[in-house]
Scaffold this motif. Structure first.
Motif, short mmCIF file in Angstrom:
data_model
loop_
_atom_site.label_atom_id
_atom_site.label_comp_id
_atom_site.label_asym_id
_atom_site.label_seq_id
_atom_site.Cartn_x
_atom_site.Cartn_y
_atom_site.Cartn_z
N ASP A 182 0.66 4.14 -2.73
CA ASP A 182 0.36 5.51 -2.32
C ASP A 182 1.42 6.48 -2.84
OD1 ASP A 182 -1.91 4.69 -1.06
OD2 ASP A 182 -1.15 4.93 0.99
N GLN B 284 0.77 9.59 -5.30
CA GLN B 284 1.14 10.95 -4.92
C GLN B 284 2.03 11.59 -5.99
OE1 GLN B 284 2.89 10.64 -1.04
NE2 GLN B 284 0.95 10.20 -0.04
N LYS C 195 0.83 -1.21 0.00
CA LYS C 195 0.00 0.00 0.00
C LYS C 195 0.86 1.26 0.00
CE LYS C 195 -3.83 2.28 2.36
NZ LYS C 195 -3.19 3.61 2.40
N CYS D 246 -8.49 9.30 0.39
CA CYS D 246 -8.09 7.91 0.17
C CYS D 246 -8.44 7.02 1.35
CB CYS D 246 -6.58 7.84 -0.09
SG CYS D 246 -6.09 8.50 -1.69
N ARG E 72 -5.00 12.47 1.40
CA ARG E 72 -4.96 11.36 2.35
C ARG E 72 -6.34 11.11 2.96
NH1 ARG E 72 -2.20 7.16 2.71
NH2 ARG E 72 -0.30 8.40 2.39
#
Length: 224
Positions: free
Chosen positions: A73, A77, A69, A117, A114
């Motif tokens: 991520d 980003q 993960k 998500c 964030r």
């Protein structure tokens, strides 16, 4: 629970569950546990409990899942920063540079990204907040009906009430209990005026929560 037919319930012996500290899960992690529960059920030929799936996931898969993960991520980003750099450069009529783009995105958008998500909605959960309207609260009769309502849909439904003492996991600082029997739901002890939250995951989650909402609203007329 996932899409498709409901898992046929069969007698199955399970290995003894490990003891672990109940950690504060994120919606993304809870979704991974739900998916793990589905595949465990397929492998064993019966529906496993959320406790068994949670225990097995943390023991066998959580560390690898977190690494994977984190990598995903970071890639996501980077793409957001690239897009931010492009549009800001278009606005200013010149290349703002990578360093400035990173700084701006981190200062203005990182927390928003964030939060999105890690939201329930982004991770395919539905949620519902209701206030108990009847004087006797969730006593035996409405609890029995509520459990029957939940069992009629292909999804997992969890309930949260502030101060809940018995629960399956903590999600974003709040304890949640899996609705699976009259006995477990009686432990919630919700009284008139209590605000409780339901979250649901699965192919019939949205429909299930709507039925729960309708039932709770009717409790004002069912005070016996």
């Amino acid at each position: 629970m996932s899409e498709g037919k409901k898992m046929e319930k069969k007698e199955q012996s399970f290995p003894e569950e490990i003891n672990f500290k109940v950690q504060d899960l994120t919606p993304a992690e809870l979704k991974a546990i739900e998916e793990h529960k589905y595949y465990m059920s397929l492998e064993l030929g019966c529906e496993v409990s959320i406790e068994q799936a949670l225990s097995d996931f943390i023991k066998e898969y959580r560390e690898e899942w977190l690494r994977d993960k984190q990598e995903k991520d970071m890639q996501a980003q980077k793409m957001e920063i690239i897009k931010h750099k492009y549009f800001r450069s278009q606005e200013e009529g010149c290349d703002i540079g990578e360093e400035r783009a990173v700084h701006e995105w981190r200062e203005k958008y990182a927390k928003i990204w964030r939060s999105c998500c890690e939201s329930l909605e982004h991770n395919d959960f539905y949620s519902l907040r209701v206030t108990i309207p009847n004087k006797r609260g969730l006593h035996l009769n409405p609890v029995s009906t509520l459990v029957s309502v939940v069992k009629g849909f292909d999804c997992d439904v969890f309930i949260h009430k502030p101060g809940l003492e018995h629960y399956n996991f903590i999600l974003q600082g709040r304890p949640f209990l899996h609705i699976k029997s009259v006995f477990t739901l009686m432990g919630v002890a919700a009284i008139q005026g209590d605000t409780i939250e339901f979250i649901a995951y699965g192919c019939e989650a949205e429909i299930a929560l709507e039925k729960i909402r309708q039932f709770i609203e009717q409790l004002a007329q069912i005070d016996s």
